[in-house]
Write an enzyme that holds these catalytic residues in place. Structure first.
Site, PDB file in Angstrom:
ATOM      1  N   LYS A 176      13.562  40.774 -11.576  1.00 17.12           N
ATOM      2  CA  LYS A 176      12.697  39.814 -12.123  1.00 17.12           C
ATOM      3  C   LYS A 176      11.225  40.042 -11.556  1.00 17.12           C
ATOM      4  O   LYS A 176      11.415  40.421 -10.228  1.00 17.12           O
ATOM      5  CB  LYS A 176      13.056  38.545 -11.891  1.00 17.12           C
ATOM      6  CG  LYS A 176      12.184  37.558 -12.274  1.00 17.12           C
ATOM      7  CD  LYS A 176      12.781  36.222 -11.510  1.00 17.12           C
ATOM      8  CE  LYS A 176      12.262  35.896 -10.091  1.00 17.12           C
ATOM      9  NZ  LYS A 176      12.726  34.868  -9.576  1.00 17.12           N
ATOM     10  N   ASP A 181       0.622  -1.309  -0.104  1.00 14.42           N
ATOM     11  CA  ASP A 181       0.077   0.059  -0.126  1.00 14.42           C
ATOM     12  C   ASP A 181       0.873   1.246   0.109  1.00 14.42           C
ATOM     13  O   ASP A 181       0.259   2.466  -0.147  1.00 14.42           O
ATOM     14  CB  ASP A 181      -1.023  -0.147   1.157  1.00 14.42           C
ATOM     15  CG  ASP A 181      -0.126   0.106   2.497  1.00 14.42           C
ATOM     16  OD1 ASP A 181       1.005  -0.174   2.592  1.00 14.42           O
ATOM     17  OD2 ASP A 181      -1.103   0.054   3.690  1.00 14.42           O
ATOM     18  N   THR A 220      12.058  24.609 -12.569  1.00 12.05           N
ATOM     19  CA  THR A 220      11.673  24.506 -13.912  1.00 12.05           C
ATOM     20  C   THR A 220      12.441  25.308 -15.050  1.00 12.05           C
ATOM     21  O   THR A 220      12.258  25.290 -16.390  1.00 12.05           O
ATOM     22  CB  THR A 220      10.306  25.181 -14.179  1.00 12.05           C
ATOM     23  OG1 THR A 220      10.252  26.298 -13.783  1.00 12.05           O
ATOM     24  CG2 THR A 220       9.265  24.168 -13.152  1.00 12.05           C
ATOM     25  N   ALA A 221      13.660  25.769 -14.469  1.00  9.23           N
ATOM     26  CA  ALA A 221      14.524  26.799 -15.363  1.00  9.23           C
ATOM     27  C   ALA A 221      13.928  27.847 -16.004  1.00  9.23           C
ATOM     28  O   ALA A 221      14.496  28.621 -16.765  1.00  9.23           O
ATOM     29  CB  ALA A 221      15.161  25.550 -16.374  1.00  9.23           C
TER      30      ALA A 221
END
Length: 337
Positions: A211, A54, A242-243
């Site tokens: 940014k 499980d 995620t670059a």
């Protein structure tokens, strides 16, 4: 340079503790644990870690660890929840086996990005994980390149925070980039302090990417603070997920006239489209460490992975011998000066 326990005893003229050091590994990065063991001149101790049908995790220590210093290497990486739960259960097994001290060696501290409330009704998971580790029975945590330094304050147990800086800086120096064109770049304002340390080590100027982030895993690079024209830019970050941030920043630097862009990061999280983005981005080389193993079959040739096993091994050795860990990075000298 390899400093095993016997060599350190001779050089430091100290007496080793009467209890033994025992190194264990979870399943998230056993190769790194083996490299650390090789550096220390020891072996990874036997331990059964498996799943029931499980999904529940079962752990059994194979040999006696009563009265020993135990260290378990387990980055909280993908699958994050599985890795974290496995670490907690291993620590609980150590506690019930009467280990003298339990040190959780966490090269990558998962859930670290949620270290504060940025809007209402959010969890602070970095603090939650700290509480879980303490409750499970850990006496000490050895972590590398935490997302933010204040996470150390979330713990009521000892935390040794070490950095991949020496490994990454040595690699950049060996690239023999001309000093007059080298530029250290922070991919966002939050990483300025980290990048400043690299710039100081490389004796080069510092530039910053402005940014904004409209939502999770989506970053937009607006403009560059500093002149990067005709410069070889080296961006430094703690992780690449995620670059999106790194790739957008690299494109901006090239548009602003940079000759080449290198990227250095400690933790290669590489989620979702990260590898494809890095492969397509105007980046000459991506330098990361092995805090997280690279499991994807498609690894772009521009990605270089460096081992931080000697650094972690030396820190473990010093913790065991009650010696300074911060002196590895010159912090004590800088403070005194």
């Amino acid at each position: 340079m390899k400093l095993g326990l016997e060599v350190m005893e001779q050089q430091q003229n100290t007496v080793l503790p009467t209890h033994d050091i025992k190194l264990f590994s979870g399943r998230s990065n056993p190769v790194l644990a083996q490299e650390i063991a090789q550096y220390l001149g020891t072996t990874v101790e036997p331990m059964i870690v498996k799943n029931f049908m499980d999904g529940e995790i079962y752990v059994q220590i194979q040999d006696s660890i009563r009265g020993d210093d135990v260290f378990v290497v387990q980055p909280v990486c993908n699958p994050v929840n599985e890795s974290l739960m496995e670490l907690l259960i291993i620590i609980d097994a150590f506690k019930r086996a009467s280990a003298k001290t339990i040190t959780a060696v966490i090269p990558y501290y998962g859930y670290a990005r949620q270290d504060r409330k940025t809007s209402g009704r959010e969890a602070i998971t970095a603090k939650l994980v700290a509480d879980l580790l303490t409750t499970a029975g850990a006496n000490r945590v050895l972590a590398m390149d935490l997302h933010t330094g204040q996470i150390q304050g979330f713990f009521n147990i000892l935390v040794d925070h070490i950095y991949s800086t020496p490994v990454l800086v040595d690699y950049i120096k060996n690239l023999n980039i001309p000093q007059d064109v080298l530029m250290a770049v922070s991919p966002d304002t939050g990483g300025v302090q980290r990048t400043r340390a690299f710039a100081k080590a490389l004796n080069c100027p510092l530039s910053i990417i402005d940014k904004r982030r409209d939502k999770h895993n989506v970053a937009i690079a607006d403009h560059v603070i500093g002149d990067v024209r005709d410069k070889v830019c080296v961006m430094f970050d703690d992780m690449i997920d995620t670059a999106g941030t790194i790739c957008e920043a690299a494109k901006l630097l090239i548009r602003e006239g940079a000759k080449e862009v290198y990227v250095c990061a400690c933790h290669p999280v590489f989620s979702g489209p990260a590898l494809q983005r890095l492969d397509e981005a105007p980046i000459k080389e991506v330098i990361v460490t092995n805090t997280i193993p690279l499991k994807n079959e498609f690894i772009p040739t521009k990605i270089t992975q460096l081992s931080i096993a000697p650094l972690l091994g030396e820190a473990i050795s010093r913790i065991h011998d009650d010696q300074s860990v911060s002196s590895l990075f010159g912090f004590e000298k800088e403070y005194k000066n």
